[in-house]
Design a protein around this motif. Sequence first.
Motif, PDB file in Angstrom:
ATOM      1  N   ASN A  93      11.957  30.552 112.633  1.00  9.91           N
ATOM      2  CA  ASN A  93      12.900  31.691 112.724  1.00  9.91           C
ATOM      3  C   ASN A  93      13.195  32.102 114.163  1.00  9.91           C
ATOM      4  OD1 ASN A  93      12.882  31.977 109.837  1.00  9.91           O
ATOM      5  ND2 ASN A  93      10.887  32.950 110.025  1.00  9.91           N
ATOM      6  N   LEU A  94      13.284  31.106 115.022  1.00  5.88           N
ATOM      7  CA  LEU A  94      13.483  31.394 116.444  1.00  5.88           C
ATOM      8  C   LEU A  94      14.676  32.320 116.710  1.00  5.88           C
ATOM      9  CD1 LEU A  94      13.001  30.979 119.475  1.00  5.88           C
ATOM     10  CD2 LEU A  94      14.279  28.834 119.333  1.00  5.88           C
ATOM     11  N   GLN A  95      15.774  32.109 115.987  1.00  7.00           N
ATOM     12  CA  GLN A  95      16.974  32.905 116.294  1.00  7.00           C
ATOM     13  C   GLN A  95      16.777  34.394 116.027  1.00  7.00           C
ATOM     14  OE1 GLN A  95      20.242  31.078 114.165  1.00  7.00           O
ATOM     15  NE2 GLN A  95      20.557  29.566 115.798  1.00  7.00           N
ATOM     16  N   ILE A  96      16.023  34.692 114.994  1.00  4.72           N
ATOM     17  CA  ILE A  96      15.798  36.112 114.680  1.00  4.72           C
ATOM     18  C   ILE A  96      14.749  36.712 115.626  1.00  4.72           C
ATOM     19  CG2 ILE A  96      15.044  37.740 112.888  1.00  4.72           C
ATOM     20  CD1 ILE A  96      16.243  35.773 110.857  1.00  4.72           C
ATOM     21  N   VAL A  97      13.692  35.955 115.859  1.00  3.72           N
ATOM     22  CA  VAL A  97      12.653  36.449 116.778  1.00  3.72           C
ATOM     23  C   VAL A  97      13.255  36.670 118.172  1.00  3.72           C
ATOM     24  CG1 VAL A  97      10.448  35.910 117.889  1.00  3.72           C
ATOM     25  CG2 VAL A  97      10.781  35.370 115.468  1.00  3.72           C
ATOM     26  N   ALA A  98      14.081  35.744 118.603  1.00  2.00           N
ATOM     27  CA  ALA A  98      14.701  35.870 119.932  1.00  2.00           C
ATOM     28  C   ALA A  98      15.615  37.092 119.986  1.00  2.00           C
ATOM     29  CB  ALA A  98      15.492  34.609 120.263  1.00  2.00           C
TER      30      ALA A  98
END
Length: 311
Positions: free
Chosen positions: A69-74
Amino acid sequence: MADPKKKITLIGAPIEEGSGRRGCAMGPAALRIACLDTTLADLGHTVTDDGDLKPLPARDLPNHKGANNLQIVAAFTRALDTAVHDVARAGGVPIILGGDHALAMGSVSGMARHAADVGRPLFVLWLDAHADFNSPATTPSGNMHGMPVAFFCGEAEFAPILDKDRPFVDPKKVFQVGIRSVDEREREEIAKHGVNVFDMRAIDETGMAHIMHEIIATVKAANGLLHVSLDVDFLDPEFAPGVGTTVPGGATFREAHLIMEMLCDTGLVSSLDLVELNPFLDDRGKSARILVELTASLFGRRILDRPTRSA
Ligand SMILES: NC(=[NH2+])NCCC[C@H](N)C(=O)O
Ligand SMILES: [Mn+2]
């Protein structure tokens, strides 16, 4: 006590995508229902609730197989970095209502920028069962809530989440207390980078008061700012069951309050994360209430100020 009345800003960060399960997104609501704002206001502080951050996913970043979920965490990292920095710059104390521990990628990075602005070193007190020093290269799970410490120390730079020239936290200025679950590769990393770890054995052998005196003396001597990051799983699951990653043998209610009371006396705390509260797993709001009680101790409540409840 130095400057006892503060301007506190609550920032909701309903992120759960950094952990391996759902539920932490309800954390900010549970902390509000447990009366975090009025509890702090009753202690004489000015409290503003900025509501919840709702960032859009960071679609400029590609998926990464070691970072779920990199996009949300970022997106939360970027939003918190800005929000926390803004509050601190205006002379306020940000309290971040989590949300899983991946949020500390943003909150601590924002405080590191503020510390650099004012020319003071940033120290981090990490109250947790876990060291959270994994990176996409070492993680056994891919869950980004296991990576924030490596991230804000500049040891997990794998994608352009924040400005690559941002100030990092010196790992030797990170104090981890309550640790009792560390992965193999993570253990090597924290030793290599000189993170100060006080595991449960150290607490049992030395005592919490002694450990805290030592940490406080170090921060004071350096005229540092101190960010406190409190993970629910720091506490023993008996007192705080509302978390997805319980580990037996955690800190007691008294040990946790002692930390908060000792920190309050120093006036050094610049910012606070309350993380990993999963109301879906909690027992009648017990863990949310404990977080509010601990926050009250950190911001000036004294046991002797309270009416004695008998029976
Ligand atoms: N903030 C937390 N609860 N972290 C748990 C991390 C667990 C494990 N070390 C991992 O990296 O997957
Ligand atoms: Mn954690």
